[in-house]
Write an enzyme that holds these catalytic residues in place. Sequence first.
Site, PDB file in Angstrom:
ATOM      1  N   HIS A  97      -9.251   1.141   4.541  1.00  0.00           N
ATOM      2  CA  HIS A  97      -8.584   1.448   5.284  1.00  0.00           C
ATOM      3  C   HIS A  97      -8.739   2.942   6.752  1.00  0.00           C
ATOM      4  O   HIS A  97      -9.758   2.878   6.614  1.00  0.00           O
ATOM      5  CB  HIS A  97      -7.312   2.354   4.567  1.00  0.00           C
ATOM      6  N   GLU A 102      -7.234   4.287   7.914  1.00  0.00           N
ATOM      7  CA  GLU A 102      -6.580   5.979   7.002  1.00  0.00           C
ATOM      8  C   GLU A 102      -8.457   6.655   6.309  1.00  0.00           C
ATOM      9  O   GLU A 102      -8.680   8.381   7.319  1.00  0.00           O
ATOM     10  CB  GLU A 102      -6.073   6.362   6.755  1.00  0.00           C
ATOM     11  N   GLU A 153      -5.482  -4.645  10.467  1.00  0.00           N
ATOM     12  CA  GLU A 153      -5.021  -3.826  10.559  1.00  0.00           C
ATOM     13  C   GLU A 153      -4.794  -3.291  11.940  1.00  0.00           C
ATOM     14  O   GLU A 153      -5.156  -2.562  11.800  1.00  0.00           O
ATOM     15  CB  GLU A 153      -5.013  -3.139   9.836  1.00  0.00           C
ATOM     16  N   ASN A 198       1.220  -1.351   0.240  1.00  0.00           N
ATOM     17  CA  ASN A 198       0.229  -0.149   0.393  1.00  0.00           C
ATOM     18  C   ASN A 198       0.900   1.658  -0.319  1.00  0.00           C
ATOM     19  O   ASN A 198       1.632   1.571   0.995  1.00  0.00           O
ATOM     20  CB  ASN A 198      -1.171  -0.357   1.311  1.00  0.00           C
ATOM     21  N   TRP A 199       1.146   1.938  -1.238  1.00  0.00           N
ATOM     22  CA  TRP A 199       1.927   3.222  -1.522  1.00  0.00           C
ATOM     23  C   TRP A 199       1.463   4.049  -0.488  1.00  0.00           C
ATOM     24  O   TRP A 199       2.026   5.498  -0.262  1.00  0.00           O
ATOM     25  CB  TRP A 199       2.665   3.073  -3.074  1.00  0.00           C
ATOM     26  N   LYS A 200       0.284   4.306   0.130  1.00  0.00           N
ATOM     27  CA  LYS A 200      -0.202   5.699   0.433  1.00  0.00           C
ATOM     28  C   LYS A 200      -0.322   6.407  -0.711  1.00  0.00           C
ATOM     29  O   LYS A 200      -0.169   6.467  -2.037  1.00  0.00           O
ATOM     30  CB  LYS A 200      -0.580   6.188   1.491  1.00  0.00           C
ATOM     31  N   GLY A 209       1.798   2.264  10.938  1.00  0.00           N
ATOM     32  CA  GLY A 209       3.327   3.524  10.837  1.00  0.00           C
ATOM     33  C   GLY A 209       4.206   3.776  12.104  1.00  0.00           C
ATOM     34  O   GLY A 209       4.582   4.542  12.189  1.00  0.00           O
ATOM     35  N   GLY A 216       2.692  -1.552   3.976  1.00  0.00           N
ATOM     36  CA  GLY A 216       2.893   0.129   3.590  1.00  0.00           C
ATOM     37  C   GLY A 216       4.822   0.628   3.255  1.00  0.00           C
ATOM     38  O   GLY A 216       4.809   0.466   2.600  1.00  0.00           O
ATOM     39  N   GLY A 217       4.734   1.041   5.026  1.00  0.00           N
ATOM     40  CA  GLY A 217       6.110   1.701   4.005  1.00  0.00           C
ATOM     41  C   GLY A 217       7.541   1.113   4.159  1.00  0.00           C
ATOM     42  O   GLY A 217       7.829   1.346   3.536  1.00  0.00           O
ATOM     43  N   SER A 266       2.716  -2.107  10.369  1.00  0.00           N
ATOM     44  CA  SER A 266       4.645  -2.015  10.401  1.00  0.00           C
ATOM     45  C   SER A 266       5.162  -3.074  10.239  1.00  0.00           C
ATOM     46  O   SER A 266       6.200  -3.914  10.900  1.00  0.00           O
ATOM     47  CB  SER A 266       5.045  -1.723  12.277  1.00  0.00           C
TER      48      SER A 266
HETATM   49  P1  PGA Z   1       2.508   0.122   7.582  1.00  0.00           P
HETATM   50  O1  PGA Z   1       1.809   0.557   6.897  1.00  0.00           O
HETATM   51  O2  PGA Z   1       3.063  -1.338   7.230  1.00  0.00           O
HETATM   52  O3  PGA Z   1       3.236   1.201   7.122  1.00  0.00           O
HETATM   53  O4  PGA Z   1       2.321   0.303   9.134  1.00  0.00           O
HETATM   54  C1  PGA Z   1       0.408  -0.510   6.852  1.00  0.00           C
HETATM   55  C2  PGA Z   1      -0.967   0.402   6.119  1.00  0.00           C
HETATM   56  O5  PGA Z   1      -1.462   0.857   6.588  1.00  0.00           O
HETATM   57  O6  PGA Z   1      -1.329  -0.688   5.569  1.00  0.00           O
END
Ligand code: PGA
Length: 248
Positions: free
Chosen positions: A93, A95, A165, A9-11, A171, A231-232, A210
């Site tokens: 998600h 977010e 998640e 997930n590149w956001k 994050g 994500g990251g 994470s």
């Molecule tokens: P993260 O994000 O791996 O940076 O914690 C995961 C996500 O939000 O899908």
Amino acid sequence: MRKPLVAGNWKMNGSLESNRKLLEALVSGLNTQAEVLVCPPAVYAHSVLEQLAGTAVKVGLQNVSDKTSGAFTGEISPLMVKDLGIEYVIIGHSERRAIYGETDEQVAAKFCALVDAGIAPILCVGETLEERQAGDTMKVVAAQVEAVLRTAGPERLANFVIAYEPVWAIGTGLTATPEQAQEVHAAIRTLLAEHDEAMAAKTRILYGGSMKAANAVELIALPDVDGGLVGGASLVAEEFQAICHAAG
Ligand code: PGA
């Protein structure tokens, strides 16, 4: 057997140039039995699809409208996503839920719209730190899953993915322990089985929060963890590649 899925997930990150470099590095030397997916910002979907044509890496998106067409400025229809040949879209998600106020009902409507367009939703669920500390983790997660199962009805549940998640792990560098992850994943699968045992047995439940090369092996080895939503670490080719390799 459930085929592991590792989804990046590149956001809201990347550029034409950085995407090109990231994918070049990712694809070279990638050697995994797992299904691998990258979810760039929608505006880059086309160029990413072009670059990945002929490779084993698939392209997904991070969000979608629950409407199919019309006067919905700024929205992207599931039919447009399907038109590009995209197979997966992340929905719900944390977010989107926390920053943009998406409700369980809206997420359920997006789920139905995707399935009706022939696209597999990746449904994100997870509790906040306060909810975990209050002992409400399963209550929260079950309500998020149930809202979708109830709205979708049995006929729409043939091809979807759940991503557990924990919000406190996204994050933050904090990761759920293997025990915490397995406990929630198993409970989600039990919940699915109450609706349909065969569906529960084949539906993949990804862990997200994470995930990185250093913890992916033990997380993905858990009996009810079928891959990761990353994500990251998906923005760093070697990290993401290592997670893919950990998955199979
Ligand atoms: P993260 O994000 O791996 O940076 O914690 C995961 C996500 O939000 O899908």
